[in-house]
Design a protein around this motif. Structure first.
Motif, PDB file in Angstrom:
ATOM      1  N   LEU A  94      50.696  57.369 -48.167  1.00 40.52           N
ATOM      2  CA  LEU A  94      50.269  56.494 -47.079  1.00 40.52           C
ATOM      3  C   LEU A  94      50.877  55.100 -47.153  1.00 40.52           C
ATOM      4  N   ASP A  95      51.118  54.614 -48.363  1.00 41.55           N
ATOM      5  CA  ASP A  95      51.658  53.261 -48.497  1.00 41.55           C
ATOM      6  C   ASP A  95      52.405  53.145 -49.818  1.00 41.55           C
ATOM      7  N   TYR A  96      53.436  52.318 -49.820  1.00 36.26           N
ATOM      8  CA  TYR A  96      54.283  52.135 -51.003  1.00 36.26           C
ATOM      9  C   TYR A  96      54.624  50.653 -51.090  1.00 36.26           C
ATOM     10  N   LYS A  97      54.228  50.013 -52.189  1.00 42.34           N
ATOM     11  CA  LYS A  97      54.478  48.581 -52.355  1.00 42.34           C
ATOM     12  C   LYS A  97      55.185  48.332 -53.680  1.00 42.34           C
ATOM     13  N   VAL A  98      56.107  47.379 -53.654  1.00 41.79           N
ATOM     14  CA  VAL A  98      56.814  46.978 -54.871  1.00 41.79           C
ATOM     15  C   VAL A  98      56.629  45.485 -55.061  1.00 41.79           C
ATOM     16  N   ARG A  99      56.190  45.073 -56.243  1.00 42.91           N
ATOM     17  CA  ARG A  99      56.031  43.664 -56.583  1.00 42.91           C
ATOM     18  C   ARG A  99      56.893  43.352 -57.790  1.00 42.91           C
ATOM     19  N   VAL A 100      57.728  42.325 -57.670  1.00 45.51           N
ATOM     20  CA  VAL A 100      58.560  41.891 -58.797  1.00 45.51           C
ATOM     21  C   VAL A 100      57.720  41.005 -59.708  1.00 45.51           C
ATOM     22  N   LEU A 101      57.682  41.331 -60.988  1.00 44.60           N
ATOM     23  CA  LEU A 101      56.924  40.561 -61.970  1.00 44.60           C
ATOM     24  C   LEU A 101      57.890  39.698 -62.775  1.00 44.60           C
ATOM     25  N   ALA A 102      57.498  38.464 -63.060  1.00 46.45           N
ATOM     26  CA  ALA A 102      58.339  37.555 -63.859  1.00 46.45           C
ATOM     27  C   ALA A 102      59.753  37.509 -63.297  1.00 46.45           C
ATOM     28  N   ALA A 103      59.858  37.030 -62.058  1.00 47.98           N
ATOM     29  CA  ALA A 103      61.137  37.059 -61.342  1.00 47.98           C
ATOM     30  C   ALA A 103      62.210  36.195 -61.990  1.00 47.98           C
ATOM     31  N   ASN A 104      61.848  35.349 -62.978  1.00 52.17           N
ATOM     32  CA  ASN A 104      62.846  34.500 -63.643  1.00 52.17           C
ATOM     33  C   ASN A 104      63.871  35.312 -64.425  1.00 52.17           C
ATOM     34  N   LYS A 105      63.591  36.625 -64.616  1.00 51.78           N
ATOM     35  CA  LYS A 105      64.558  37.482 -65.305  1.00 51.78           C
ATOM     36  C   LYS A 105      65.537  38.146 -64.349  1.00 51.78           C
ATOM     37  N   GLY A 106      65.464  37.776 -63.076  1.00 50.98           N
ATOM     38  CA  GLY A 106      66.409  38.307 -62.089  1.00 50.98           C
ATOM     39  C   GLY A 106      66.300  39.808 -61.932  1.00 50.98           C
ATOM     40  N   THR A 107      67.457  40.466 -61.937  1.00 54.89           N
ATOM     41  CA  THR A 107      67.462  41.915 -61.729  1.00 54.89           C
ATOM     42  C   THR A 107      66.947  42.697 -62.934  1.00 54.89           C
ATOM     43  N   GLU A 108      66.691  42.009 -64.052  1.00 57.74           N
ATOM     44  CA  GLU A 108      66.100  42.669 -65.213  1.00 57.74           C
ATOM     45  C   GLU A 108      64.567  42.606 -65.190  1.00 57.74           C
ATOM     46  N   SER A 109      63.997  41.991 -64.147  1.00 62.12           N
ATOM     47  CA  SER A 109      62.553  41.807 -64.086  1.00 62.12           C
ATOM     48  C   SER A 109      61.818  43.137 -63.973  1.00 62.12           C
ATOM     49  N   LYS A 110      60.626  43.155 -64.531  1.00 62.75           N
ATOM     50  CA  LYS A 110      59.763  44.311 -64.324  1.00 62.75           C
ATOM     51  C   LYS A 110      59.305  44.346 -62.871  1.00 62.75           C
ATOM     52  N   VAL A 111      59.048  45.562 -62.395  1.00 67.88           N
ATOM     53  CA  VAL A 111      58.447  45.719 -61.071  1.00 67.88           C
ATOM     54  C   VAL A 111      57.170  46.545 -61.210  1.00 67.88           C
ATOM     55  N   ARG A 112      56.238  46.256 -60.329  1.00 67.85           N
ATOM     56  CA  ARG A 112      55.013  47.057 -60.262  1.00 67.85           C
ATOM     57  C   ARG A 112      55.023  47.801 -58.936  1.00 67.85           C
ATOM     58  N   VAL A 113      54.866  49.104 -59.018  1.00 74.80           N
ATOM     59  CA  VAL A 113      54.819  49.945 -57.819  1.00 74.80           C
ATOM     60  C   VAL A 113      53.382  50.408 -57.603  1.00 74.80           C
ATOM     61  N   LEU A 114      52.856  50.134 -56.421  1.00 77.60           N
ATOM     62  CA  LEU A 114      51.536  50.608 -56.029  1.00 77.60           C
ATOM     63  C   LEU A 114      51.698  51.628 -54.909  1.00 77.60           C
TER      64      LEU A 114
END
Length: 549
Positions: free
Chosen positions: A490-510
């Motif tokens: 029904l829904d897919y969300k991506v949140r970038v965590l600790a964006a100071n790491k650029g493309t190496e940042s962790k992401v959270r998928v809900l």
């Protein structure tokens, strides 16, 4: 172990021993209130909202179940969709509500007999018509380009013509409060003319949404001394005052309140009936819906779904977060006595108390959540501390379980040693290939899983890597678990965590998933978006396949 609702156990709800006495407002409580819903007309004018004729019919039926008194169906002279709605509604009986057609006074260049807008209003064949006219002299001279006297003529003969055809007429005094502040005598003359012509209600409109509550109060009190017919209030929310202004108007003796479900409407929206109605019934003790207030959250969600909008979880009374508790101090208190942090019983409006799972919750909140799934543990049980430590460690890594209670239940069952995985991942691969600069990329996923002693190896393509992975996993599992065909993402969300790491940042998928009777959220966290997606997708499937009683 049987799954249970995420609703917490019932909390005691007791009053203090010596309640504070609050002075009762001087209001004629015997006067019946009228709830006038304009979701299908004013609400449909909101950005990102588009109702089909069939959508409008379904919403009208839901509003009738709620018990509103009037449903403004649309402007039949404005578009074919509204004409079709009124045609269909002639064949559908309603139990509580009357459908109303909405339109404007005649054009200055037309006679009432030849005005197409008035003809369309009559053709809608509703017993009541709401007609709006200009009250603010600025609109008369600058928008219509006519004299003030001519505008009074339009109001009078338009209403008189509809009355002569056997219709009840409600008169919407557009921009009334702005008009009154600019030229009070002319604003009053416009509504005097409407009453003289036969209007049975006069609705005072804060069309620009710029009035303050103290202005609404003072002006409504003046109008009540001047006008003999019952009055209504129609407020917009441009200053976040629409609900307050509506309640203040009712406090002065106005009997009809207009608004929309969830407050949708032009610009910043209309007065929100989902806040106004419970405030009337539970705070001002003014009955509005009888015994149907408990349907309010259901209707709110229904309109959100039909309008294809994201639900506002923080909306008062009907939002999912309206009675949600996260802080440990709050949870500890509310589980002893719900009145400590809840101003009303959520069941009164069809909502429920929720204890959120997070590292703020504390032992009491976690225990209550565990019990909601049918597991009884003592406060000092080793598994409680183990689960709390795991929860805090996961949230420190970036996991969030507030919107992912499916993943939390799986985490809890794994910690308790009661979960048996429905499948085992042996491996997956996702390929994204782009062959031409101006061509769309191709996404393909391959999944290898093991169910019991059987290995299944499948591949699928999709509209992007996430869609391809979802298709491949389902394709591999549906032969073992046909019930997965019911599940929809029904829904897919991506949140970038600790964006100071650029493309190496962790992401959270809900991910929010659902079937024909339930919805659940799951979460995944990783530096690799596909891995995070896999975690959430796999949890979603596992949650669906949890053993049932």
């Amino acid at each position: 172990m049987a799954r249970k609702s995420s609703q917490t156990r019932s909390s005691r709800r007791t009053l203090p021993e010596e309640p504070v006495v609050i002075p009762v407002l001087t209001v004629d409580r015997a006067a019946a209130l009228e709830v006038y819903d304009t979701t299908l007309r004013d609400g449909a004018q909101a950005e990102d909202v588009s109702f089909s004729a069939e959508d409008k019919v379904r919403v009208a039926q839901k509003l009738d179940e709620l018990g509103v008194h009037y449903i403004e169906g649309g402007w039949p002279g404005a578009n074919p969709k509204d004409i079709e709605f009124f045609r269909i509604m002639k064949t559908i009986p309603l139990k509580h509500a009357s459908v109303i057609a909405f339109g404007s006074t005649r054009k200055a260049s037309n006679s009432v007999q030849k005005d197409q807008n008035l003809q369309a209003l009559l053709a809608a064949e509703t017993k009541t018509i709401t007609l709006f006219g200009k009250t603010w002299s600025l609109h008369v001279t600058d928008a219509l380009g006519i004299s003030l006297a001519k505008n009074l003529e339009l109001i009078g003969d338009s209403i008189a013509h509809l009355k002569s055809k056997g219709r009840r007429v409600f008169y919407d005094a557009e921009h009334f409060f702005d008009g009154y502040k600019t030229n009070p005598e002319y604003a009053l003359n416009t509504i005097r003319k409407a009453v003289e012509a036969g209007a049975e209600r006069v609705i005072l409109c804060d069309t620009n949404g710029g009035a303050m509550p103290w202005e609404i109060r003072a002006i409504c009190e003046v109008v009540r001394q001047e006008i003999t017919v019952p009055l209504g209030i129609h407020a917009h929310n441009d200053c976040e005052m629409a609900v307050a202004n509506s309640l203040v108007a009712i406090e002065t003796g106005i009997i009809q309140v207009q608004g929309t479900i969830n407050g949708i409407g032009e610009r910043c929206g209309n007065a929100n009936l989902c806040s106004i109605i419970p405030n009337l019934e539970l705070k001002m003790r003014r009955p509005a819906l009888g015994d149907r207030l408990s349907h309010l959250k259901d209707v709110s969600g229904f309109v959100t779904e039909i309008a294809n909008l994201m639900p506002n979880k923080h909306q008062p009374y009907v939002g999912d977060s309206a009675f949600a508790h996260k802080g440990g101090v709050h949870i500890h208190a509310v589980l002893k006595n719900a009145l400590t942090y809840e101003h009303v019983d959520p069941t009164r409006v069809g909502n429920r108390q929720r204890v959120l799972v997070s590292d703020y919750a504390g032992r009491s909140g976690l225990l209550d959540k565990i019990e909601a799934y049918g597991i009884k543990l003592s406060k000092d049980h080793a598994k409680v501390q183990e689960l709390m430590d795991t929860l805090k460690a996961r949230e420190n890594e970036g996991y969030q379980f507030e919107g992912a209670e499916g993943s939390f239940e799986l985490l809890m069952r794994k910690a308790m040693g009661t979960h048996k995985p429905a499948f085992q991942l042996l491996g997956f691969r996702v390929i994204v290939e782009k062959k031409q600069e101006d061509g769309a990329p191709l996404s393909e996923a391959t999944v290898m899983i093991k169910v019991g002693g059987v290995v299944e190896h499948t591949a699928a393509v999709g509209a992007g890597p996430v869609n391809a992975l979802d298709h491949a996993l389902r394709k591999a599992l549906e032969k073992f678990y046909p019930q997965l065909q019911e599940v929809k993402l029904l829904d897919y969300k991506v949140r970038v965590l600790a964006a100071n790491k650029g493309t190496e940042s962790k992401v959270r998928v809900l991910i929010e998933s659902g079937d024909h009777k339930d919805k659940w959220g799951t979460v995944g966290v990783s530096e690799n978006i596909i891995e995070a997606t896999w975690q959430a997708l796999a949890d979603s499937i596992e949650y669906k396949l949890l053993a049932k009683p």
